[in-house]
Scaffold this active site. Structure first.
Site, PDB file in Angstrom:
ATOM      1  N   SER A 266       0.851  -1.187   0.000  1.00 53.39           N
ATOM      2  CA  SER A 266       0.000   0.000   0.000  1.00 53.39           C
ATOM      3  C   SER A 266       0.884   1.234   0.000  1.00 53.39           C
ATOM      4  O   SER A 266       1.967   1.239   0.614  1.00 53.39           O
ATOM      5  CB  SER A 266      -0.908   0.003   1.232  1.00 53.39           C
ATOM      6  OG  SER A 266      -1.503   1.259   1.430  1.00 53.39           O
ATOM      7  N   ARG A 305     -25.678  -8.493 -45.155  1.00 52.76           N
ATOM      8  CA  ARG A 305     -24.484  -7.799 -44.656  1.00 52.76           C
ATOM      9  C   ARG A 305     -24.901  -6.877 -43.532  1.00 52.76           C
ATOM     10  O   ARG A 305     -25.756  -6.011 -43.708  1.00 52.76           O
ATOM     11  CB  ARG A 305     -23.783  -7.002 -45.749  1.00 52.76           C
ATOM     12  CG  ARG A 305     -22.500  -6.306 -45.300  1.00 52.76           C
ATOM     13  CD  ARG A 305     -21.309  -7.258 -45.206  1.00 52.76           C
ATOM     14  NE  ARG A 305     -20.807  -7.586 -46.527  1.00 52.76           N
ATOM     15  CZ  ARG A 305     -21.013  -8.768 -47.113  1.00 52.76           C
ATOM     16  NH1 ARG A 305     -21.703  -9.711 -46.503  1.00 52.76           N
ATOM     17  NH2 ARG A 305     -20.531  -9.012 -48.301  1.00 52.76           N
TER      18      ARG A 305
END
Length: 375
Positions: A266, A305
């Site tokens: 930390s 498509r």
């Protein structure tokens, strides 16, 4: 995007992301074009010497990814400007470039090649995490601990059974994902999916040359394969998240039953030892469901498509590969170095002499089945 920039190693996505770079995309697109020219030559649609000139031109083609990306905007995909570049480089053999194909044939097939490449490290990490979990199960087959249901203490179990369950889930996810990847076929249908100007034989030869499954019929707007792949990737991420979540909870200070071998620190609290591999595995896995949902929502390609849904797949699927790969990689790291604390497990038991015989027997059953699958 997970597969680029500062956060890639943090999320564990670097091994998969290396297979999904701009350069990898361009290489895959060119590989498809070269194989297509050779397949067409094999069936007499172009001259054999012209196909080899195309291959030589592709091999020597220097493509600027940024310039190609800008040129792709006009037509909506990078195949159109890349074909133009390849035809110019091939000179008199330029007519042998892209014979009978449409842009989607090349994009889809290149994407399949990228998936195949990226799945290597992804599956390797999934299986590696499963192996690490199985090793923990074998070592701690008889190590008693408290099972927890609805986050509350329940009845005694063994840590071996917990880890064996982890291995079983990861193995199942890896098997399903591997099968989905193996079934991904070539795509070749021409302008409207009718193979006009070519033939099914060319499509089969293209698959053979690229080492892909044959398509049967073109799948331009039939996207169940992409949906199934997305689901398998999401399940794999979820399997990783389940294990990582357990590790985070078991590593809590008040529980202390496991800890990572290389915990994170930390910036403000030097006493902390965070289970950071599990934390970042969870972080990567959390991104997967949204990406899966996008791919499932994009299955409704219009007519022959897709007008937008197809285009939505490319970045989404590559991101999903990277984030699932990141979850697997970080989990593998965490499990490979996981430290188990039997004293803490016994301290947290509310039963002084727990009966864990059935749990140990279940571990044996899971590990024996796993060994049988490996054979």
């Amino acid at each position: 995007m997970t597969n680029s920039g500062l956060l890639t190693p943090l999320y564990g996505a670097d091994a998969v992301a290396e297979r999904l770079t701009d350069e990898a995309w361009i290489g895959a697109l060119l590989a498809v074009e070269v194989a297509l020219s050779r397949a067409a030559a094999r069936h007499g649609l172009v001259a054999g010497e012209d196909a080899e000139r195309v291959a030589a031109a592709a091999d020597g083609l220097a493509v600027d990814p940024d310039a190609l990306a800008r040129a792709a905007v006009e037509g909506g995909n990078p195949v159109i400007p890349l074909v133009r570049l390849l035809r110019e480089a091939a000179g008199a053999a330029g007519s042998a470039v892209h014979p009978g194909a449409t842009s989607q044939d090349v994009m889809d097939t290149a994407l399949v090649l990228l998936v195949r490449g990226a799945s290597g490290p992804l599956l390797g990490d999934l299986r590696g995490a499963a192996d690490a979990a199985a090793g923990l199960a074998a070592t701690h087959r008889d190590t008693p601990m408290m099972a927890r249901t609805l986050a509350q203490q329940a009845l005694p179990t063994t840590f071996g059974l917990v880890a064996a369950g982890w291995a079983a889930g990861l193995d199942a996810a890896a098997r399903d994902l591997a099968s989905r990847v193996a079934l991904l076929p070539v795509q070749f249908g021409g302008a409207a999916g009718t193979l006009a100007g070519s033939s099914p034989a060319v499509a089969d030869t293209l698959a053979e040359l690229l080492g892909l499954a044959p398509q049967g019929v073109p799948w331009h707007t039939e996207r169940t394969r992409i949906g199934a792949l997305a689901g398998a990737l999401g399940v794999a991420a979820g399997a990783c998240a389940k294990v990582a979540t357990d590790v985070v909870l078991l590593a809590q200070t008040e529980v202390g039953e496991v800890s990572e071998g290389a915990p994170g620190d930390s910036s403000s609290m030097p006493h902390k030892r965070n289970p950071i591999a599990a934390v970042t595995a969870r972080a990567s896995a959390r991104r997967a469901p949204g990406l899966v949902a996008t791919l499932l929502a994009a299955m409704d390609h219009e007519h022959q498509r897709g007008a937008g849904p197809w285009h939505a797949e490319w970045g989404t699927l590559t991101d999903l590969l990277a984030t699932t790969g990141g979850a697997a990689a970080r989990l593998r790291t965490g499990l490979a170095g996981l430290k188990v604390h039997p004293d803490a497990m016994r301290r947290n038991l509310t039963t002084p002499d727990p009966d864990t015989g059935h749990a140990a027997a279940l571990v044996s059953r899971i590990l024996d089945a796993r060994a049988g699958d490996a054979r």
